[in-house]
Design a protein around this motif. Sequence first.
Motif, PDB file in Angstrom:
ATOM      1  N   MET A 142      23.030  41.019  41.381  1.00 44.15           N
ATOM      2  CA  MET A 142      23.025  39.608  41.726  1.00 44.15           C
ATOM      3  C   MET A 142      24.181  39.356  42.670  1.00 44.15           C
ATOM      4  SD  MET A 142      24.488  38.039  38.175  1.00 44.15           S
ATOM      5  CE  MET A 142      24.327  39.320  36.961  1.00 44.15           C
ATOM      6  N   ASP A 143      24.065  38.289  43.432  1.00 45.65           N
ATOM      7  CA  ASP A 143      25.175  37.907  44.295  1.00 45.65           C
ATOM      8  C   ASP A 143      26.235  37.242  43.452  1.00 45.65           C
ATOM      9  OD1 ASP A 143      24.147  38.889  46.651  1.00 45.65           O
ATOM     10  OD2 ASP A 143      23.030  37.063  47.054  1.00 45.65           O
ATOM     11  N   ILE A 144      27.454  37.668  43.633  1.00 44.40           N
ATOM     12  CA  ILE A 144      28.578  37.155  42.866  1.00 44.40           C
ATOM     13  C   ILE A 144      29.480  36.373  43.807  1.00 44.40           C
ATOM     14  CG2 ILE A 144      30.601  37.821  41.515  1.00 44.40           C
ATOM     15  CD1 ILE A 144      28.116  38.611  40.037  1.00 44.40           C
ATOM     16  N   GLU A 202      46.310  41.001  45.082  1.00 48.71           N
ATOM     17  CA  GLU A 202      45.172  40.103  45.119  1.00 48.71           C
ATOM     18  C   GLU A 202      44.030  40.817  44.413  1.00 48.71           C
ATOM     19  OE1 GLU A 202      42.526  39.014  48.736  1.00 48.71           O
ATOM     20  OE2 GLU A 202      44.158  37.525  48.645  1.00 48.71           O
ATOM     21  N   LEU A 203      43.383  40.130  43.479  1.00 47.48           N
ATOM     22  CA  LEU A 203      42.247  40.682  42.745  1.00 47.48           C
ATOM     23  C   LEU A 203      41.012  39.869  43.101  1.00 47.48           C
ATOM     24  CD1 LEU A 203      44.858  41.400  41.008  1.00 47.48           C
ATOM     25  CD2 LEU A 203      43.292  41.636  39.118  1.00 47.48           C
ATOM     26  N   ARG A 204      39.984  40.551  43.577  1.00 47.88           N
ATOM     27  CA  ARG A 204      38.744  39.897  44.012  1.00 47.88           C
ATOM     28  C   ARG A 204      37.611  40.364  43.101  1.00 47.88           C
ATOM     29  NH1 ARG A 204      36.859  37.578  48.720  1.00 47.88           N
ATOM     30  NH2 ARG A 204      34.649  37.871  49.106  1.00 47.88           N
ATOM     31  N   PHE A 205      36.899  39.429  42.521  1.00 47.97           N
ATOM     32  CA  PHE A 205      35.844  39.732  41.562  1.00 47.97           C
ATOM     33  C   PHE A 205      34.480  39.458  42.196  1.00 47.97           C
ATOM     34  CE2 PHE A 205      39.686  39.036  39.266  1.00 47.97           C
ATOM     35  CZ  PHE A 205      39.669  40.019  38.302  1.00 47.97           C
ATOM     36  N   ASP A 206      33.789  40.536  42.575  1.00 48.95           N
ATOM     37  CA  ASP A 206      32.497  40.437  43.251  1.00 48.95           C
ATOM     38  C   ASP A 206      31.697  41.710  42.985  1.00 48.95           C
ATOM     39  OD1 ASP A 206      33.846  42.285  44.824  1.00 48.95           O
ATOM     40  OD2 ASP A 206      33.740  41.109  46.667  1.00 48.95           O
ATOM     41  N   ASN A 207      30.595  41.887  43.705  1.00 50.99           N
ATOM     42  CA  ASN A 207      29.755  43.072  43.501  1.00 50.99           C
ATOM     43  C   ASN A 207      30.511  44.369  43.749  1.00 50.99           C
ATOM     44  OD1 ASN A 207      27.414  41.624  42.829  1.00 50.99           O
ATOM     45  ND2 ASN A 207      26.938  41.283  44.984  1.00 50.99           N
ATOM     46  N   GLU A 208      31.353  44.381  44.774  1.00 51.60           N
ATOM     47  CA  GLU A 208      32.146  45.588  45.074  1.00 51.60           C
ATOM     48  C   GLU A 208      33.091  45.904  43.915  1.00 51.60           C
ATOM     49  OE1 GLU A 208      33.203  48.938  47.076  1.00 51.60           O
ATOM     50  OE2 GLU A 208      31.690  47.530  47.762  1.00 51.60           O
ATOM     51  N   GLN A 209      33.682  44.886  43.335  1.00 46.98           N
ATOM     52  CA  GLN A 209      34.582  45.084  42.198  1.00 46.98           C
ATOM     53  C   GLN A 209      33.832  45.701  41.019  1.00 46.98           C
ATOM     54  OE1 GLN A 209      34.549  42.907  39.189  1.00 46.98           O
ATOM     55  NE2 GLN A 209      36.229  44.026  38.245  1.00 46.98           N
ATOM     56  N   ILE A 210      32.642  45.220  40.765  1.00 47.13           N
ATOM     57  CA  ILE A 210      31.849  45.769  39.659  1.00 47.13           C
ATOM     58  C   ILE A 210      31.578  47.251  39.898  1.00 47.13           C
ATOM     59  CG2 ILE A 210      29.552  45.720  38.583  1.00 47.13           C
ATOM     60  CD1 ILE A 210      29.635  42.639  39.012  1.00 47.13           C
ATOM     61  N   ARG A 211      31.167  47.584  41.100  1.00 45.40           N
ATOM     62  CA  ARG A 211      30.865  48.977  41.453  1.00 45.40           C
ATOM     63  C   ARG A 211      32.098  49.859  41.316  1.00 45.40           C
ATOM     64  NH1 ARG A 211      30.163  52.409  45.819  1.00 45.40           N
ATOM     65  NH2 ARG A 211      31.268  51.137  47.329  1.00 45.40           N
ATOM     66  N   GLY A 266      39.532  47.844  40.146  1.00 49.61           N
ATOM     67  CA  GLY A 266      38.292  47.519  40.843  1.00 49.61           C
ATOM     68  C   GLY A 266      38.432  46.241  41.659  1.00 49.61           C
ATOM     69  N   ALA A 267      39.127  45.255  41.098  1.00 51.48           N
ATOM     70  CA  ALA A 267      39.339  43.981  41.798  1.00 51.48           C
ATOM     71  C   ALA A 267      40.317  44.144  42.963  1.00 51.48           C
ATOM     72  CB  ALA A 267      39.831  42.922  40.819  1.00 51.48           C
ATOM     73  N   ILE A 268      41.329  44.986  42.788  1.00 48.88           N
ATOM     74  CA  ILE A 268      42.272  45.264  43.882  1.00 48.88           C
ATOM     75  C   ILE A 268      41.543  45.987  45.016  1.00 48.88           C
ATOM     76  CG2 ILE A 268      44.285  46.658  44.542  1.00 48.88           C
ATOM     77  CD1 ILE A 268      45.329  46.085  41.634  1.00 48.88           C
ATOM     78  N   ALA A 269      40.758  47.002  44.663  1.00 47.92           N
ATOM     79  CA  ALA A 269      40.005  47.760  45.671  1.00 47.92           C
ATOM     80  C   ALA A 269      39.061  46.840  46.443  1.00 47.92           C
ATOM     81  CB  ALA A 269      39.224  48.892  45.006  1.00 47.92           C
ATOM     82  N   SER A 270      38.387  45.957  45.735  1.00 47.66           N
ATOM     83  CA  SER A 270      37.479  45.022  46.396  1.00 47.66           C
ATOM     84  C   SER A 270      38.222  44.110  47.364  1.00 47.66           C
ATOM     85  CB  SER A 270      36.734  44.182  45.357  1.00 47.66           C
ATOM     86  OG  SER A 270      35.906  43.241  45.997  1.00 47.66           O
ATOM     87  N   ALA A 271      39.373  43.603  46.936  1.00 52.79           N
ATOM     88  CA  ALA A 271      40.169  42.726  47.810  1.00 52.79           C
ATOM     89  C   ALA A 271      40.638  43.484  49.047  1.00 52.79           C
ATOM     90  CB  ALA A 271      41.364  42.159  47.048  1.00 52.79           C
ATOM     91  N   GLU A 272      41.088  44.724  48.863  1.00 45.18           N
ATOM     92  CA  GLU A 272      41.566  45.513  50.002  1.00 45.18           C
ATOM     93  C   GLU A 272      40.428  45.840  50.970  1.00 45.18           C
ATOM     94  OE1 GLU A 272      45.478  47.544  47.939  1.00 45.18           O
ATOM     95  OE2 GLU A 272      43.682  48.774  48.146  1.00 45.18           O
ATOM     96  N   ILE A 273      39.255  46.127  50.441  1.00 46.14           N
ATOM     97  CA  ILE A 273      38.091  46.377  51.298  1.00 46.14           C
ATOM     98  C   ILE A 273      37.734  45.102  52.051  1.00 46.14           C
ATOM     99  CG2 ILE A 273      35.596  46.841  51.249  1.00 46.14           C
ATOM    100  CD1 ILE A 273      36.268  48.815  48.897  1.00 46.14           C
ATOM    101  N   HIS A 274      37.705  43.986  51.342  1.00 46.58           N
ATOM    102  CA  HIS A 274      37.374  42.696  51.967  1.00 46.58           C
ATOM    103  C   HIS A 274      38.367  42.340  53.078  1.00 46.58           C
ATOM    104  CE1 HIS A 274      35.718  38.661  52.211  1.00 46.58           C
ATOM    105  NE2 HIS A 274      36.949  38.199  52.190  1.00 46.58           N
TER     106      HIS A 274
END
Length: 124
Positions: free
Chosen positions: A4-6, A21-30, A67-75
């Motif tokens: 689902m889109d988060i 920065e912690l980002r909670f989205d699909n990338e974070q879940i993965r 996971g949230a840090i990785a997502s934020a850094e990717i974003h």
Amino acid sequence: MQAMDIDAPVITAELGGRSYELRFDNEQIRRTEMIYSAALGVQMGYLGILTQADRRIFGALCAVCWGAIASAEIHERVPKQLRTRFADFDARVRYRELIDQADDIMGAAIMALESGEKGKSKNA
């Protein structure tokens, strides 16, 4: 759990002497599922990891945070060589720090899932 889109709640946490920065989205879940499996040698879905993190189990909290840090850094398009490695994060972070911020971290993770559920039913 279905894809689902988060909507991505973003929070800041002070961990291991650094502000992340912690980002909670699909990338974070993965990323959370991948690092949990790699670091702990156990295959578990995101909801199971969140359940453990909510019980304040260190490995699960670390996986959710990283996971949230990785997502934020990717974003933010941080170059790969400059991204936070899990081993470095794990070595730096202390259990007490995670526990002190666990309510904020878990709140953001749950908010992201709830926003995804609303979007899924809206688009069904």
